[in-house]
Motif scaffolding. Structure first.
Motif, mmCIF file in Angstrom:
data_model
loop_
_atom_site.group_PDB
_atom_site.id
_atom_site.type_symbol
_atom_site.label_atom_id
_atom_site.label_comp_id
_atom_site.label_asym_id
_atom_site.label_seq_id
_atom_site.Cartn_x
_atom_site.Cartn_y
_atom_site.Cartn_z
ATOM 1 N N CYS A 106 -19.703 -1.817 -62.249
ATOM 2 C CA CYS A 106 -19.749 -1.495 -63.675
ATOM 3 C C CYS A 106 -20.815 -0.437 -63.961
ATOM 4 O O CYS A 106 -20.606 0.448 -64.797
ATOM 5 N N VAL A 107 -21.938 -0.540 -63.263
ATOM 6 C CA VAL A 107 -22.985 0.475 -63.409
ATOM 7 C C VAL A 107 -22.424 1.852 -63.060
ATOM 8 O O VAL A 107 -22.640 2.836 -63.772
ATOM 9 N N SER A 108 -21.682 1.903 -61.961
ATOM 10 C CA SER A 108 -21.079 3.161 -61.527
ATOM 11 C C SER A 108 -20.034 3.653 -62.535
ATOM 12 O O SER A 108 -19.991 4.846 -62.876
ATOM 13 N N ASN A 109 -19.204 2.728 -63.026
ATOM 14 C CA ASN A 109 -18.152 3.091 -63.983
ATOM 15 C C ASN A 109 -18.737 3.679 -65.262
ATOM 16 O O ASN A 109 -18.292 4.739 -65.731
ATOM 17 N N VAL A 110 -19.708 2.986 -65.838
ATOM 18 C CA VAL A 110 -20.293 3.457 -67.099
ATOM 19 C C VAL A 110 -21.099 4.736 -66.866
ATOM 20 O O VAL A 110 -21.115 5.635 -67.714
ATOM 21 N N ASN A 143 -9.595 20.303 -71.176
ATOM 22 C CA ASN A 143 -10.655 19.737 -70.338
ATOM 23 C C ASN A 143 -11.371 18.603 -71.061
ATOM 24 O O ASN A 143 -11.622 17.537 -70.483
ATOM 25 N N VAL A 144 -11.708 18.852 -72.323
ATOM 26 C CA VAL A 144 -12.422 17.833 -73.102
ATOM 27 C C VAL A 144 -11.568 16.572 -73.243
ATOM 28 O O VAL A 144 -12.060 15.450 -73.088
ATOM 29 N N GLN A 145 -10.295 16.748 -73.545
ATOM 30 C CA GLN A 145 -9.398 15.595 -73.675
ATOM 31 C C GLN A 145 -9.311 14.806 -72.366
ATOM 32 O O GLN A 145 -9.330 13.576 -72.360
ATOM 33 N N THR A 146 -9.222 15.537 -71.251
ATOM 34 C CA THR A 146 -9.143 14.884 -69.945
ATOM 35 C C THR A 146 -10.409 14.099 -69.645
ATOM 36 O O THR A 146 -10.353 12.945 -69.189
ATOM 37 N N TRP A 147 -11.561 14.691 -69.915
ATOM 38 C CA TRP A 147 -12.826 14.021 -69.622
ATOM 39 C C TRP A 147 -13.057 12.809 -70.520
ATOM 40 O O TRP A 147 -13.536 11.766 -70.051
ATOM 41 N N MET A 148 -12.721 12.926 -71.792
ATOM 42 C CA MET A 148 -12.910 11.787 -72.686
ATOM 43 C C MET A 148 -11.950 10.654 -72.340
ATOM 44 O O MET A 148 -12.307 9.473 -72.418
ATOM 45 N N SER A 149 -10.737 11.001 -71.951
ATOM 46 C CA SER A 149 -9.784 9.985 -71.511
ATOM 47 C C SER A 149 -10.279 9.300 -70.247
ATOM 48 O O SER A 149 -10.171 8.071 -70.094
ATOM 49 N N ALA A 150 -10.852 10.078 -69.334
ATOM 50 C CA ALA A 150 -11.399 9.515 -68.099
ATOM 51 C C ALA A 150 -12.581 8.587 -68.401
ATOM 52 O O ALA A 150 -12.746 7.542 -67.750
ATOM 53 N N ALA A 151 -13.400 8.968 -69.381
ATOM 54 C CA ALA A 151 -14.535 8.126 -69.771
ATOM 55 C C ALA A 151 -14.046 6.766 -70.261
ATOM 56 O O ALA A 151 -14.601 5.714 -69.903
ATOM 57 N N LEU A 152 -13.008 6.776 -71.083
ATOM 58 C CA LEU A 152 -12.451 5.521 -71.592
ATOM 59 C C LEU A 152 -11.875 4.685 -70.452
ATOM 60 O O LEU A 152 -12.062 3.459 -70.418
ATOM 61 N N THR A 153 -11.212 5.332 -69.502
ATOM 62 C CA THR A 153 -10.675 4.619 -68.342
ATOM 63 C C THR A 153 -11.795 3.999 -67.522
ATOM 64 O O THR A 153 -11.679 2.853 -67.051
ATOM 65 N N ASP A 154 -12.884 4.723 -67.341
ATOM 66 C CA ASP A 154 -14.034 4.191 -66.597
ATOM 67 C C ASP A 154 -14.583 2.929 -67.270
ATOM 68 O O ASP A 154 -14.910 1.937 -66.597
ATOM 69 N N GLU A 155 -14.679 2.971 -68.586
ATOM 70 C CA GLU A 155 -15.195 1.812 -69.326
ATOM 71 C C GLU A 155 -14.245 0.622 -69.209
ATOM 72 O O GLU A 155 -14.690 -0.529 -69.051
ATOM 73 N N GLU A 156 -12.952 0.888 -69.265
ATOM 74 C CA GLU A 156 -11.968 -0.184 -69.127
ATOM 75 C C GLU A 156 -11.991 -0.772 -67.718
ATOM 76 O O GLU A 156 -11.825 -1.983 -67.534
ATOM 77 N N VAL A 182 -18.893 0.087 -76.616
ATOM 78 C CA VAL A 182 -18.839 1.491 -76.196
ATOM 79 C C VAL A 182 -17.394 1.987 -76.197
ATOM 80 O O VAL A 182 -17.115 3.113 -76.614
ATOM 81 N N LYS A 183 -16.476 1.146 -75.736
ATOM 82 C CA LYS A 183 -15.067 1.543 -75.682
ATOM 83 C C LYS A 183 -14.523 1.897 -77.063
ATOM 84 O O LYS A 183 -13.720 2.827 -77.202
ATOM 85 N N MET A 184 -14.936 1.164 -78.080
ATOM 86 C CA MET A 184 -14.476 1.476 -79.435
ATOM 87 C C MET A 184 -14.903 2.875 -79.847
ATOM 88 O O MET A 184 -14.102 3.643 -80.387
ATOM 89 N N PHE A 185 -16.157 3.214 -79.581
ATOM 90 C CA PHE A 185 -16.667 4.521 -79.972
ATOM 91 C C PHE A 185 -16.054 5.639 -79.139
ATOM 92 O O PHE A 185 -15.784 6.730 -79.654
ATOM 93 N N THR A 186 -15.832 5.366 -77.853
ATOM 94 C CA THR A 186 -15.204 6.375 -77.002
ATOM 95 C C THR A 186 -13.757 6.607 -77.421
ATOM 96 O O THR A 186 -13.276 7.748 -77.463
ATOM 97 N N SER A 187 -13.055 5.524 -77.738
ATOM 98 C CA SER A 187 -11.676 5.635 -78.205
ATOM 99 C C SER A 187 -11.605 6.455 -79.488
ATOM 100 O O SER A 187 -10.748 7.334 -79.638
ATOM 101 N N ASN A 188 -12.522 6.183 -80.408
ATOM 102 C CA ASN A 188 -12.539 6.937 -81.661
ATOM 103 C C ASN A 188 -12.838 8.409 -81.418
ATOM 104 O O ASN A 188 -12.207 9.294 -82.011
#
Length: 201
Positions: A106-110, A143-156, A182-188
């Motif tokens: 989880c440390v690595s994911n976040v 690129n931004v969309q891809t990275w933000m989507s990846a961030a949400l996947t990492d949190e999940e 965190v997932k709520m804010f990343t999703s938003n």
């Protein structure tokens, strides 16, 4: 109670300091936000999965954002990033007291999510003078969309691992609650980025 108040105050301070850096090009007028400014935030937040959380977290910056979707996207990512960094610090500290593989994962994911959001902000800052609709704009927003989507996947991935591998208890609940926040804010933030990308394309 004192600890919770300190935590909330610290998080708010970190968020505020980060936001000043995130949208440093934005001037903060001394006047209170206008109805139009707040309506823009509210309407934009209606496109997210958690509109109330979105509006509450961003409304305080309405006078700086005004009706600018690029500023709003940067602001939303900045708010999400500040919370992710705070959660990453909590998980890192916790990982030093446990041998749980799920916690270490989880440390690595976040941590990866934090890096993805940093990259997203860096890309948006570089786009300050890009014309919406231009090929370069579409490429960089992708690129931004891809990275933000990846961030949400990492949190999940983090919460999936904790849910499946850790025994029930206070630690498991605390981790899941913090990362779910965190997932709520990343999703938003991702939703607002998508809106900006689609409307600007």
């Amino acid at each position: 109670m004192g600890s919770k108040l300190y935590t909330t105050t610290f998080l708010n301070l970190v968020t505020l300091l980060f936001i000043f850096r995130t949208i440093s090009a934005v001037r903060f007028p001394p006047a209170q936000p206008t109805t139009d400014d707040l309506d823009f935030i509210r309407t934009s937040c209606n496109a997210t999965l958690y509109p109330d959380v979105c509006f509450t977290s961003l409304a305080g910056y309405a006078s700086a954002v005004q009706d600018n979707p690029a500023r709003l996207a940067k602001l939303a990512i900045g708010v999400s990033l500040s919370r992710a960094k705070y959660t990453a610090a909590y998980l890192s500290k916790l990982s030093r007291r446990t041998a749980s593989a799920a916690v270490h994962d989880c440390v690595s994911n976040v941590g990866d999510a934090v890096d993805q959001m940093r990259g997203s902000l860096r890309q948006l800052r570089e786009m300050n003078h890009r014309r919406p609709g231009a090929p370069a704009f579409r490429f960089q927003m992708s690129n931004v969309q891809t990275w933000m989507s990846a961030a949400l996947t990492d949190e999940e991935t983090c919460t999936d691992g904790i849910t499946e591998e850790m025994e029930d208890g206070e630690t498991k609940t605390a981790i899941c609650d913090r990362v779910a926040d965190v997932k709520m804010f990343t999703s938003n933030a991702l939703a607002l980025v998508n809106t900006y990308a689609n409307n600007g394309a």
